[in-house]
Design a protein around this motif. Structure first.
Motif, PDB file in Angstrom:
ATOM      1  N   GLY A  19       0.802  -1.226   0.000  1.00  0.00           N
ATOM      2  CA  GLY A  19       0.000   0.000   0.000  1.00  0.00           C
ATOM      3  C   GLY A  19       0.828   1.266   0.000  1.00  0.00           C
ATOM      4  N   ALA A  20       0.187   2.343  -0.464  1.00  0.00           N
ATOM      5  CA  ALA A  20       0.735   3.698  -0.332  1.00  0.00           C
ATOM      6  C   ALA A  20      -0.452   4.621  -0.151  1.00  0.00           C
ATOM      7  N   ASP A  58       9.156   0.295   4.022  1.00  0.00           N
ATOM      8  CA  ASP A  58      10.015   1.481   3.898  1.00  0.00           C
ATOM      9  C   ASP A  58      10.446   1.660   2.453  1.00  0.00           C
ATOM     10  N   ASP A  59      10.212   2.842   1.938  1.00  0.00           N
ATOM     11  CA  ASP A  59      10.738   3.203   0.612  1.00  0.00           C
ATOM     12  C   ASP A  59      10.361   2.214  -0.489  1.00  0.00           C
ATOM     13  N   GLY A  84      11.124   3.053  -6.796  1.00  0.00           N
ATOM     14  CA  GLY A  84      11.086   4.116  -7.796  1.00  0.00           C
ATOM     15  C   GLY A  84       9.862   4.997  -7.703  1.00  0.00           C
ATOM     16  N   GLY A  85       9.087   4.853  -6.608  1.00  0.00           N
ATOM     17  CA  GLY A  85       7.845   5.598  -6.517  1.00  0.00           C
ATOM     18  C   GLY A  85       6.772   4.975  -7.390  1.00  0.00           C
ATOM     19  N   ILE A  86       5.654   5.679  -7.562  1.00  0.00           N
ATOM     20  CA  ILE A  86       4.550   5.192  -8.385  1.00  0.00           C
ATOM     21  C   ILE A  86       4.385   6.157  -9.545  1.00  0.00           C
ATOM     22  N   VAL A  87       4.500   5.616 -10.752  1.00  0.00           N
ATOM     23  CA  VAL A  87       4.501   6.443 -11.957  1.00  0.00           C
ATOM     24  C   VAL A  87       3.180   6.279 -12.698  1.00  0.00           C
ATOM     25  N   GLY A  88       2.720   7.327 -13.348  1.00  0.00           N
ATOM     26  CA  GLY A  88       1.535   7.259 -14.184  1.00  0.00           C
ATOM     27  C   GLY A  88       0.295   7.699 -13.438  1.00  0.00           C
ATOM     28  N   GLY A 147      -0.091   6.983  -9.601  1.00  0.00           N
ATOM     29  CA  GLY A 147       0.724   7.882  -8.801  1.00  0.00           C
ATOM     30  C   GLY A 147       0.123   9.270  -8.716  1.00  0.00           C
ATOM     31  N   LEU A 148      -0.312   9.792  -9.862  1.00  0.00           N
ATOM     32  CA  LEU A 148      -0.840  11.164  -9.870  1.00  0.00           C
ATOM     33  C   LEU A 148      -2.190  11.278  -9.172  1.00  0.00           C
ATOM     34  N   LEU A 155      -2.872   9.885  -6.474  1.00  0.00           N
ATOM     35  CA  LEU A 155      -2.479  10.154  -5.086  1.00  0.00           C
ATOM     36  C   LEU A 155      -1.906  11.571  -4.964  1.00  0.00           C
ATOM     37  N   GLY A 156      -0.954  11.893  -5.842  1.00  0.00           N
ATOM     38  CA  GLY A 156      -0.236  13.164  -5.706  1.00  0.00           C
ATOM     39  C   GLY A 156      -1.131  14.373  -5.923  1.00  0.00           C
TER      40      GLY A 156
END
Lengths: 256, 256, 256, 256
Positions: free
Chosen positions: C138-139, C158-159, C163-167, C170-171, C173-174
């Motif tokens: 999860g994130a 942790d971490d 590479g994070g979540i792309v696409g 990810g957005l 969430l962001g």
């Protein structure tokens, strides 16, 4: 220069015209078909619009030393005893995804301004092998369009073409449908390796039946004969190569 | 920063000037020619405009520790007994298709603001082999321009260059024509492998006849001699290599 | 066509709905999950929005000869005894970085217009090897969301993903966080080589607990069985290959 | 989301501050330096702006399960007995040429809004080989800036870096100059193969002299020691490899 500039070269009155698109694509089927149509109906056709766009390659073509900026052209054709046509040709498709949307929208704008509400997008569908019998595969924006096309010999297949239709032909259907156009894509089967005048003829023969014009095919058949010679030579080379090495599709890609 | 910013560095009065473009391209022929022109006519030239654009690479060049933002420059040149010139130079072309249209339009805007209605785009046309006699191939926006250019030794060939003219030179003709410019592209034949001062001289000699200026070629000939030395060494290496291996074109691409 | 066009296909009243996104991505986990959700809750779901965009590929898909312009779809689902849902599906993500921002913003606009302030983005996280036990990683946009998710079996590491979540996931969430959404990304572990219905089931089982609906998994399990057969054949082939050569990951990439 | 959104996280009063940029680049020299600066002056620093942009990758990073949308950050630092600083850090540069211009302009906007008219862009200059003595190479927007930098040990070299300075550091000089900033780029020599804390320290030691702050380097030196261990292992591997095969630069690119 704006993203898009449309030059009104001439104005003509058309009666319920049909847009016919033939820009470059697989086997050059669509562009061969549209250009042959214009050549054969030259007496009845008038260049009405040139469409310039920053979405085209930044290029001029040169003929006899004179430069012409890359553009798409729309000719009006008044067919005796047939439907009036708007024939869209050009040397290039857009260079970006976004550009395909912009140009397809512009082409529909022009067609609408001449009162068109139907369109045919012409192209090829690659089979990956040399072809004996040239089927024409169809796709439409409305189920009701299928039956008359099947009567003219067009084949409709489940989920084919599998990857959908990409580029201006696809968007003329997709965006056309959203604007109320009845739109059909006619795709001539073609190997995908060679410029294919026979596939172009198969597509035009369907169009003749649907739109009521008649064409002479001598010039297109001559080009087909030239391609036959090329194919013959390739097959010879392949046979020689098979005795030496494995041949690749790249050896015969788009010779024309 | 806007997509495009034009700095007015100086204002000068020009009499019916001609735009001469020499941005980087095949064999650096156009840029060598335009820079040599500016060097030789330095006493008569004034930097009048700098053109900055988001279409250029995001870059500063460094000279003696001081940074200069990438831009194109236009110098005004008042040639005694010849036509006034606007000479366009720079380190880069645009980085995208769309950017080529934006920049070529901007260059034409500046030229128009100085009252220009004629232009020469200078460049190279690659032949793929080392050259003995440097022909200059032409392309124009109007057939009427051909004869005086042929009188000055320019060659016009059917459908050449075959792929048309791409980039800013092509668009200066294509977009220029749409805005009423009489535009000519002069392309010096060049191998395409090396920076080619001889080809640049061939192009400038045509321009001298057309525009009525006279240049000294000592500095350009010195650069040509340096290139001859490089070519000599490459040919030696090739001969040695041929005894060992097959040489590739990449070995000699753009050494200069 | 504008950069973005949203068709209102139907209007429904929803009570504090939750946006559930399942567009294509690693192992097709997100899209399999969202499509299974819609199939199983078909009786309660209504197509409410179609989102067309120049950021999608310029393409129509063809089903039974009829063309559909590429779009994303949002269905409203009124779950008995559970939270109302807005389920986002489609065949494509955006084709450019910039396009991802444009589309994610549009999806959030639609969700807001239905009164949503929570969202779940569904996807896969690649492990690089075939998986026995399907963990869900999860994130979240706010630390307070972690505990109830951990209670439902979601792992927070942790971490990870490193590479994070792309696409679009990810957005959502962001950009969602910036607009006040409580947003969660559920990522089913998956090899990354194959379409993975088991991973999709693992993700959906978490979602059932969080949102109070219940699904039948027969259809998804059937697809998983089909994939097992494929995997079995690949493993056989690998064993044969290992006796001959080194196998590569590319041999089994995205068979489904 | 607009192309660019700037969040005002806090407001502080600064006295004639200096912008210090340290975004990722060659050897991560600039970002290591700026991050070390912020760590060591943590007690005096305040996060004042977050800059979000569609020009950044469409990505969230994940720390302890919580997602953060990609952005650049500007911290205000009130240095006792030194110049006030605005320190610009972030995980990414822009993804397109055009984006570099947009972001560099935005960074200058923020700096101006805090009253800054000077800036230092920090980065690395690749030498292609492992380095013993860490020189710092400079580039400036105005010749008058060179002498005090040379007094602080900065080297200015003819035409170096040869390819100019590309990306945000280059544009902060190029665009900054056009807006009246006195701008300096400090480039620590670095192999280009490895994350390089020693090069970052060399750059910071120049900055200390120019701006009047003092840093402890223990943490940076620890990272440098870790890298020494990595380099040692690589050199061992290389020696072993040389007995077997030719090693490539790619083997050691950006291990850190």
């Amino acid at each position: 220069m704006d993203e898009l500039e449309i030059d009104a070269v001439a104005e003509v009155e058309l009666d319920d015209p049909v847009l016919v698109e033939g820009l470059p694509g697989v086997g050059h089927v669509g562009s061969l078909a549209a250009e042959h149509l214009l050549e054969e109906l030259e007496g009845e056709s008038t260049l009405v619009r040139r469409i310039y766009s920053r979405e085209f390659p930044p290029k001029v073509s040169i003929e006899d030393g004179v430069a012409e900026l890359t553009c798409a052209e729309i000719h009006a054709v008044s067919v005796p005893d047939g439907r009036d046509l708007l024939v869209l040709t050009g040397d290039h498709q857009a260079q970006t995804n976004d550009g395909h949307y912009a140009l397809a929208s512009a082409f529909l704008d022009v067609a609408e301004s001449f009162g068109a509400s139907e369109l045919y997008a012409l192209g090829g569908v690659p089979t990956g092998e040399l072809i004996e019998e040239y089927a024409v595969v169809g796709a439409v924006t409305d189920e009701s369009l299928i039956e008359p096309l099947e009567d003219a010999g067009v084949e409709f297949r489940d989920d084919e073409p599998a990857g959908g239709i990409v580029g201006v032909s696809g968007l003329l259907l997709g965006l056309g449908d959203r604007r109320g156009f009845e739109a059909t894509c006619l795709m001539g089967e073609t190997s995908g390796y060679l410029v294919d005048p026979k596939s172009a003829r198969a597509v035009l023969e369907v169009l003749e039946q649907m739109l009521g014009f008649e064409l002479d095919y001598e010039r297109l058949d001559e080009r087909a004969d030239e391609m036959e010679d090329v194919i013959g030579k390739i097959q010879e080379m392949e046979q020689q190569q098979q005795q030496m090495d494995v041949p690749t599709d790249d050896d015969l890609r788009y010779i024309g």
